[in-house]
Design an enzyme around this catalytic site. Structure first.
Site, mmCIF file in Angstrom:
data_model
loop_
_atom_site.group_PDB
_atom_site.id
_atom_site.type_symbol
_atom_site.label_atom_id
_atom_site.label_comp_id
_atom_site.label_asym_id
_atom_site.label_seq_id
_atom_site.Cartn_x
_atom_site.Cartn_y
_atom_site.Cartn_z
ATOM 1 N N ARG A 74 8.447 6.202 -0.920
ATOM 2 C CA ARG A 74 8.587 6.966 -2.171
ATOM 3 C C ARG A 74 9.774 7.929 -2.102
ATOM 4 O O ARG A 74 10.420 8.213 -3.109
ATOM 5 C CB ARG A 74 7.276 7.720 -2.405
ATOM 6 C CG ARG A 74 7.284 8.699 -3.545
ATOM 7 C CD ARG A 74 5.916 9.356 -3.632
ATOM 8 N NE ARG A 74 5.946 10.544 -4.446
ATOM 9 C CZ ARG A 74 4.906 11.340 -4.633
ATOM 10 N NH1 ARG A 74 3.754 11.058 -4.058
ATOM 11 N NH2 ARG A 74 4.996 12.408 -5.391
ATOM 12 N N GLU A 106 -10.463 7.197 -0.240
ATOM 13 C CA GLU A 106 -9.756 8.319 -0.850
ATOM 14 C C GLU A 106 -10.090 8.482 -2.326
ATOM 15 O O GLU A 106 -10.154 9.587 -2.834
ATOM 16 C CB GLU A 106 -8.242 8.133 -0.700
ATOM 17 C CG GLU A 106 -7.467 9.357 -1.176
ATOM 18 C CD GLU A 106 -5.983 9.098 -1.359
ATOM 19 O OE1 GLU A 106 -5.257 10.055 -1.693
ATOM 20 O OE2 GLU A 106 -5.551 7.952 -1.195
ATOM 21 N N ASP A 133 -4.930 5.884 1.297
ATOM 22 C CA ASP A 133 -4.124 7.015 1.756
ATOM 23 C C ASP A 133 -3.105 6.534 2.772
ATOM 24 O O ASP A 133 -3.426 6.293 3.940
ATOM 25 C CB ASP A 133 -5.054 8.048 2.399
ATOM 26 C CG ASP A 133 -4.529 9.452 2.212
ATOM 27 O OD1 ASP A 133 -3.350 9.591 1.895
ATOM 28 O OD2 ASP A 133 -5.318 10.405 2.379
ATOM 29 N N LYS A 186 -7.892 3.408 -4.225
ATOM 30 C CA LYS A 186 -6.698 4.149 -3.793
ATOM 31 C C LYS A 186 -6.750 4.322 -2.283
ATOM 32 O O LYS A 186 -7.776 4.735 -1.742
ATOM 33 C CB LYS A 186 -6.627 5.507 -4.478
ATOM 34 C CG LYS A 186 -5.319 6.225 -4.227
ATOM 35 C CD LYS A 186 -5.258 7.562 -4.945
ATOM 36 C CE LYS A 186 -3.865 8.153 -4.852
ATOM 37 N NZ LYS A 186 -3.361 8.256 -3.482
#
Length: 610
Positions: free
Chosen positions: A42, A182, A25, A23
């Site tokens: 998003r 992350e 960031d 993941k």
């Protein structure tokens, strides 16, 4: 199109039905290329105007992408620090920029990357009904045939890169911890893509840091508790929290605060330092915790033990098999740097530093007592060198080869300050680069190095050679010309370095010399072209130096090489901020190796000699 979102948990799902992705960031972004190219966040914001380097890469490579249009890709827009970590603060700074000139400067100096983990449409055909593992296979084939990177790479000039899926959770999680990433996202292999939903078929697990702190206030309007630590004897706020508290814990904590308040106003109830807790968080951003969660009460601690120094130190997870001994040991006095500060520097600088150490026989200068005591050179690996460190034999000496972060941190714990490397790798048959070492007779004569560097730059530009420059970290400058591997000999490069050195001396014999004997140089700068030879070494880019000012062998932008340049500007304490704000001047060093046009220059010199 609203993205599909993972659910945060503290337990990682295991089994054959799950795969794991790193993941990163950044800004979640969906790339659509139909008639036009769009990159939508998003929250529905268009991102290409803020990150023009992504659009430029796509447009410049249109012929590569055209056979697959139209397509829709799901990913994360990031500032990639290393293969497992993206810089949150750097992407935030980019996202807030509004000056078009500043945006384009930053895009060129420190380009962001678009990391793709899913494909929703290819050649106009929707793939959302396919299982995740099927989409991942289609994405992999797309990236392979398009010649795009199959994993994130901060040194790769192709800015659209793939996030691979891994079956072995433990192995990838160790990398995330080591490189301070992350976290990971676990994905069910049979899951389908559903827009705008937060699903439990995608589970995110984060790489939490832990801090011991004390409660300083309670906010009445939202029920948040404020946490602080002591710095120089005074409480310093580090953030507020609520998540992670069970209802009974929240009520109990509120009652304690209320019963022991020292002051109250319309917004807050204030309390003396007394109640110690342990919180977990992602990282420090602008001296505050990101995403803090309550972990547990610490009745075993006194508030005085909750310090800012420990808070800063605890934010980095050092590998368990690299023990950091005597973390508070002072190593430099001006600026004051402790051992743990040095370890943190090595960790953060590693993405920029390690490429110049990789596969090279390493000579270090160790300072067992910091700059306050005697130092010694070390070529042969010590008997106590851990098994995880690579070594290579040459002329009967078993050298350490520092190929990864774990090895670098171990060397840091051994108080290796200076990292000297040869001009070739252990796999090379000749020089991997040419380096001009411009060594003035004293620090006060540093302007001579600047003068020499600018004259050499004129020659190199005229010859259409791509060069890079760095400080030596002591009193001089060093100019690098990357070369393709295994194509040239030291005899050939000596012909060139000698030619440039002679040119410099002929241009200004009162300022420059190739005289080896110091007593005959006078106040002239020595152009050390003889040092560029097999078996010789030079200080690596980004290596610290064992001097009182904790200076760095710092890569420079050529426009910085002017009368304002000073060596002492570039220190352990300033280098990381410089990289985040200005980028790495050696960013394209390794890409340059294959396009460096050195043969024509060599042919000219060879024919001239005849």
């Amino acid at each position: 199109m609203k993205p599909m979102l993972p659910t945060l948990t503290f337990d990682v799902p295991k089994g054959e039905n799950w795969v794991y992705e790193v993941k990163y960031d950044g800004f979640r972004a969906i790339l659509t290329w139909d008639n036009d190219i769009t990159l939508i966040s998003r929250n529905g914001k268009e991102l290409l105007s803020l990150f023009p380097e992504i659009e430029q890469f796509l447009v410049e490579n249109r012929s590569v992408f055209e056979p697959y249009l139209p397509f829709v890709l799901d990913g994360e827009l990031v500032f990639l620090e290393n293969r497992f970590k993206a810089g949150f603060d750097s992407i935030q700074v980019r996202g807030r920029m509004r000056s078009e000139q500043r945006i384009h400067q930053k895009a060129k100096a420190s380009p962001c990357r678009l990391l793709i983990f899913d494909i929703l449409q290819l050649k106009g055909k929707s793939l959302k009904e396919k299982k995740f593992i099927e989409r991942k296979e289609i994405l992999l084939n797309f990236f392979k045939t398009a010649g795009l990177p199959l994993e994130p790479d901060e040194k790769q000039h192709k800015l659209v890169q793939m996030i691979p899926a891994h079956k072995d959770f433990k192995k990838i999680w160790e990398k995330v911890i080591l490189y301070d990433g992350e976290g990971i996202v676990a994905k069910q292999v049979n899951s389908h893509w559903t827009a705008g939903t937060r699903t439990r078929e995608w589970i995110k697990n984060k790489n939490w840091k832990y801090v011991s702190c004390f409660i300083s206030a309670y906010e009445k309007t939202n029920g948040y508790f404020y946490a602080s630590v002591f710095k120089d004897g005074r409480p310093v706020p580090i953030g507020n929290f609520l998540f992670g508290l069970k209802p009974e814990e929240k009520n109990a904590l509120f009652q304690i605060v209320k019963e022991n308040k020292i002051e109250e106003d319309s917004e807050f109830i204030y309390v003396e330092p007394a109640i110690c807790v342990e919180l977990k968080y992602l990282e420090i951003y602008e001296l505050q915790m990101r995403e803090p969660h309550f972990e547990r009460f610490r009745f075993d601690l006194m508030p005085e033990e909750c310090t800012f120094e420990k808070f800063v130190q605890q934010q980095k997870n050092v590998p368990v098999d690299v023990e950091i001994t005597h973390p508070d040991k002072p190593l430099w006095e001006t600026p004051p740097i402790k051992k743990i500060d040095y370890i943190h520097y090595l960790r953060e600088i590693s993405p920029y530093f390690l490429p110049f150490l990789r596969d090279r026989l390493l000579t270090t200068i160790r300072y067992p007592h910091g700059i306050f005591g005697e130092a010694f050179f070390q070529k042969n690996r010590p008997d106590y060198t851990p098994e995880f460190i690579d070594t290579s034999e040459s002329d009967g000496i078993y050298y350490i080869v520092c190929n990864d972060l774990k090895s670098l941190l171990w060397l840091g714990n051994q108080l290796a300050f200076e990292f000297h490397v040869p001009f070739q790798t252990i796999h090379s048959t000749g020089p991997s680069e040419i380096v001009f070492d411009l060594d003035p007779p004293s620090k006060d004569a540093f302007p001579l190095a600047i003068k020499a560097a600018r004259l050499i730059k004129e020659v190199l530009d005229h010859l259409k050679l791509i060069s890079f420059i760095k400080t030596s970290g002591n009193k001089g400058l060093q100019i690098y010309l990357p070369l393709p591997e295994n194509r040239f000999s030291y005899e050939q490069t000596r012909m060139f370095t000698s030619f440039v050195a002679d040119y410099l001396v002929s241009k200004d014999p009162d300022s420059f010399t190739v005289e080896r004997m110091k007593k005959k140089r006078g106040k002239r700068l020595y152009v050390d072209y003889v040092q560029h030879a097999e078996g010789k070494t030079i200080i690596a880019p980004y290596s610290p130096r064992g001097n009182k000012n904790a200076t760095i062998a710092a890569p420079l932008f050529w426009e910085e090489v002017n009368e304002k340049l000073t060596i002492d500007t570039f220190q352990i304490t300033t280098m990381l901020k410089r990289l985040k704000t200005q980028g790495c001047p050696f960013q394209t060093f390794f890409q340059t190796k294959e396009i460096q046009s050195f043969e024509p220059v060599l042919e000219f010199l060879t024919n001239g000699a005849k």
